[in-house]
Motif scaffolding. Structure first.
Motif, PDB file in Angstrom:
ATOM      1  N   TRP B  13       0.874  -1.172   0.000  1.00  0.00           N
ATOM      2  CA  TRP B  13       0.000   0.000   0.000  1.00  0.00           C
ATOM      3  C   TRP B  13       0.909   1.220   0.000  1.00  0.00           C
ATOM      4  O   TRP B  13       1.849   1.296   0.776  1.00  0.00           O
ATOM      5  N   SER B  14       0.663   2.149  -0.903  1.00  0.00           N
ATOM      6  CA  SER B  14       1.562   3.297  -1.020  1.00  0.00           C
ATOM      7  C   SER B  14       0.798   4.582  -0.812  1.00  0.00           C
ATOM      8  O   SER B  14      -0.391   4.679  -1.095  1.00  0.00           O
ATOM      9  N   LEU B  39      -2.625  12.649   8.183  1.00  0.00           N
ATOM     10  CA  LEU B  39      -3.362  11.395   7.990  1.00  0.00           C
ATOM     11  C   LEU B  39      -4.577  11.645   7.095  1.00  0.00           C
ATOM     12  O   LEU B  39      -4.868  10.873   6.175  1.00  0.00           O
ATOM     13  N   LEU B  43      -3.695  10.204   3.487  1.00  0.00           N
ATOM     14  CA  LEU B  43      -4.195   8.827   3.512  1.00  0.00           C
ATOM     15  C   LEU B  43      -5.696   8.785   3.204  1.00  0.00           C
ATOM     16  O   LEU B  43      -6.113   8.174   2.233  1.00  0.00           O
ATOM     17  N   PHE B  44      -6.508   9.497   4.011  1.00  0.00           N
ATOM     18  CA  PHE B  44      -7.962   9.358   3.822  1.00  0.00           C
ATOM     19  C   PHE B  44      -8.459  10.041   2.550  1.00  0.00           C
ATOM     20  O   PHE B  44      -9.259   9.475   1.808  1.00  0.00           O
ATOM     21  N   ALA B  47      -7.677   8.077  -0.568  1.00  0.00           N
ATOM     22  CA  ALA B  47      -8.396   6.793  -0.579  1.00  0.00           C
ATOM     23  C   ALA B  47      -9.887   6.989  -0.832  1.00  0.00           C
ATOM     24  O   ALA B  47     -10.510   6.236  -1.568  1.00  0.00           O
ATOM     25  N   PHE B  48     -10.452   8.004  -0.201  1.00  0.00           N
ATOM     26  CA  PHE B  48     -11.903   8.211  -0.311  1.00  0.00           C
ATOM     27  C   PHE B  48     -12.260   8.970  -1.583  1.00  0.00           C
ATOM     28  O   PHE B  48     -13.429   9.047  -1.945  1.00  0.00           O
ATOM     29  N   ALA B  60     -19.753  18.480   7.372  1.00  0.00           N
ATOM     30  CA  ALA B  60     -19.977  18.513   5.927  1.00  0.00           C
ATOM     31  C   ALA B  60     -21.308  19.202   5.676  1.00  0.00           C
ATOM     32  O   ALA B  60     -22.242  19.075   6.468  1.00  0.00           O
ATOM     33  N   PHE B  71     -23.719  17.807   8.556  1.00  0.00           N
ATOM     34  CA  PHE B  71     -23.601  16.398   8.959  1.00  0.00           C
ATOM     35  C   PHE B  71     -22.204  16.226   9.549  1.00  0.00           C
ATOM     36  O   PHE B  71     -21.219  16.644   8.934  1.00  0.00           O
ATOM     37  N   SER B  72     -22.107  15.663  10.727  1.00  0.00           N
ATOM     38  CA  SER B  72     -20.799  15.535  11.358  1.00  0.00           C
ATOM     39  C   SER B  72     -20.730  14.308  12.249  1.00  0.00           C
ATOM     40  O   SER B  72     -21.754  13.737  12.619  1.00  0.00           O
ATOM     41  N   THR B  73     -19.507  13.907  12.580  1.00  0.00           N
ATOM     42  CA  THR B  73     -19.311  12.777  13.484  1.00  0.00           C
ATOM     43  C   THR B  73     -18.106  13.020  14.373  1.00  0.00           C
ATOM     44  O   THR B  73     -17.187  13.764  14.013  1.00  0.00           O
TER      45      THR B  73
END
Lengths: 355, 355
Positions: B13-14, B39, B43-44, B47-48, B60, B71-73
């Motif tokens: 994984w790169s 990160l 990374l995210f 990927a996303f 968001a 919308f949030s978490t």
């Protein structure tokens, strides 16, 4: 002897029974069975002041700014993180997308919350994130917000993922467990028990001849194909933890209908049946991650079934039972030998940390 | 020596640099500072397939069925679970409600996802759930959906809680970091550093003369009072992990403006100042759970400040700085001695597991 409703008192915090007199959390509280339901009903619902229906549907449904939304969350603690056909990343996206789709909504936006254990390899997180991104693209959802926390080594298990998500419910669609009605035909979209056995095979290092791969998938496209036939689908449910048996019991209870299952109609693949025999499991209780149960009015059932079979996610869809006026709130199976047996909700879980 | 963009390759994984060559997750990745940002960014986001803005706002914002939603978490792993003035339950409700409110939205519906460690006392979970219910009632939000997972002893820390939530953004409101503009006045709603010190005092068993209690609160009522003065508030941010310094840096970067802070204007209570001196901490980097930063156009600042001071959550609101045309994307403080210093983003975190 007190005559009032019994109440357990734990160190100043009190709750109504049952909670089975256990003063501590046991693995079964996370199993999706009776212990999980009791935790919701006797601890969370009173504390949150929620309605009695809380926990019976896969997602909450409400109106906001004129839009009717489905909103759901799931946390994923599956072990191992990677298994044949998928990973925790696939489950985290598809699982929450499916909970939303089970209200007939198109899942559109997801959040993600990570709990990372100190010392976890970045490459592990990278592969999971890439799986999440790929699953989101396949499902047509966007991961739009997130959060990352790190806990000390020994207080996690590499990666835990929570996802939550929202979706818009089309006009005229009202899909929820309470709508199951006597006469409804019950359809399952394909082979059952596959996900749970895929996890167990790799976890226990078992060989069953052929590799069993998880069935994880986003089910919304199949739901859309069904809704194109009729908006009048009564109930949808993806039978994950606790399997088909638990989902059917929850629906039977919520709608106060009887469910009659025909055991020989259950689509259990031979490799799942063999593995279950070896492990002492009942495929009816094994988790699925890419299957749905549909309760459809009898007059619509044939057309809905045809639409399901025409879709790649429902090629093996089949009728497995019906809603009846007898044994309300119970699930009863007609066995292959012509007898009947009650299909109950398990207390805890057969397979811990399956999702 | 390769001339192309450097890429780290971890076991197939790169990812693009930096990620600081560390092959594993360290506590600082969860600290809300530079490591956390890397990160997300390296990374995210790749990927996303998210947009470059991902992670710069607390929530968001998108339209669904004609409704404009925030919308949030957030996931909560604070230790200890209970501390002066609150618990992980209060934080879990107020934290996500605040992230939503920082878009100007009224938080209305929350989800919750629990990761429970086997062996945790039910009374601990019961007290947390009751705190969540009480906080939700105070905040005017409903906890409408949830999930519970249990992990084996030694793979958790009693209770972790994730919450996600949605809220409706009123017409005409457009609050986001990118809107900070040269000339904006920067207001903080009250005393800073309180939550972090409250946690540290109990965690380390320190005595500071007076008990320091967390400031956890739902800030939406204060936001509503501010929006009643003008819809034209540019940025709102609750400075949690990483404190005021990190939030201001994120906003300065997102909007490409300079931020000038007046150090002596910062409302640091004496007990927080003393504790910070003892612990070697800078109050600018200590977490808050019930304060907000507002970037307001100069012509509206006086009226907004008056409205804040008239509200119980903003009685001690004060101007702490402004947006300037110099040192864009940087935060510079004018010190009490008349000099200046750069206020940078920390690499990791001063205080692990503060929320």
């Amino acid at each position: 002897m007190a005559e009032s409703t019994p109440v357990l008192d734990f160190d100043g915090w009190s709750c109504p029974v049952p909670l089975r007199d256990s003063p501590t959390i046991v693995m079964g509280h996370g199993g999706g069975g009776q212990l999980s339901a009791e935790l919701v009903q006797h601890l969370f619902v009173p504390a949150f002041g929620s309605q009695g229906d809380a926990g019976t549907a896969d997602s909450a449904v409400f109106e906001l700014g004129g839009a009717r939304l489905a909103f759901s969350t799931d946390t994923f603690v599956v072990r191992p993180l990677f298994f044949p056909g998928g990973s925790i990343g696939d489950l985290a996206v598809n699982g929450t997308a499916n909970d939303i789709a089970m209200s007939g909504a198109m899942p559109s936006h997801l959040s993600c919350g990570f709990i990372l254990e100190e010392g976890t390899e970045l490459s592990v997180l990278g592969r999971i994130a890439e799986d999440m991104g790929a699953a989101a693209r396949r499902a047509g959802v966007a991961i739009v917000t997130g959060d990352t926390k790190v806990v000390d080594a020994g207080h996690g298990d590499q990666v835990y993922v929570n996802t939550a998500g929202v979706g818009l419910i089309p006009d005229g669609v009202d899909i929820r467990p309470q709508r199951a009605a006597v006469g409804d035909v019950i359809i399952v979209s394909g082979a059952i028990g596959v996900h749970g056995i895929a996890i167990m095979s790799v976890r226990e290092g078992l060989e069953f001849g052929t590799e069993i791969r998880t069935d994880t998938a986003c089910l919304y496209p199949l739901v859309a194909a069904m809704l194109a036939v009729t908006a009048d689908i009564h109930v949808l449910r993806d039978p994950t933890r606790g399997g088909v048996a638990t989902s059917l019991n929850e629906i039977a209870s919520a709608a106060r209908v009887g469910v009659r299952l025909t055991e020989k109609a259950l689509p259990v693949p031979p490799e799942v049946r063999n593995a279950c025999a070896l492990l002492g499991l009942d495929p009816l209780y094994v988790a699925n991650e890419g299957k749905l149960l549909a309760f459809v009015p009898r007059e619509q059932a044939e057309a809905v079934l045809a639409a399901m079979r025409a879709h790649p996610l429902g090629e093996q869809a089949t009728v497995i039972g019906e809603c009846v006026d007898e044994h309300r709130a119970m699930v009863v199976a007609t066995t292959t030998f012509g007898g009947t047996r009650v299909v109950d909700v398990p207390i805890g879980e057969q397979l811990p940390r399956i999702c």
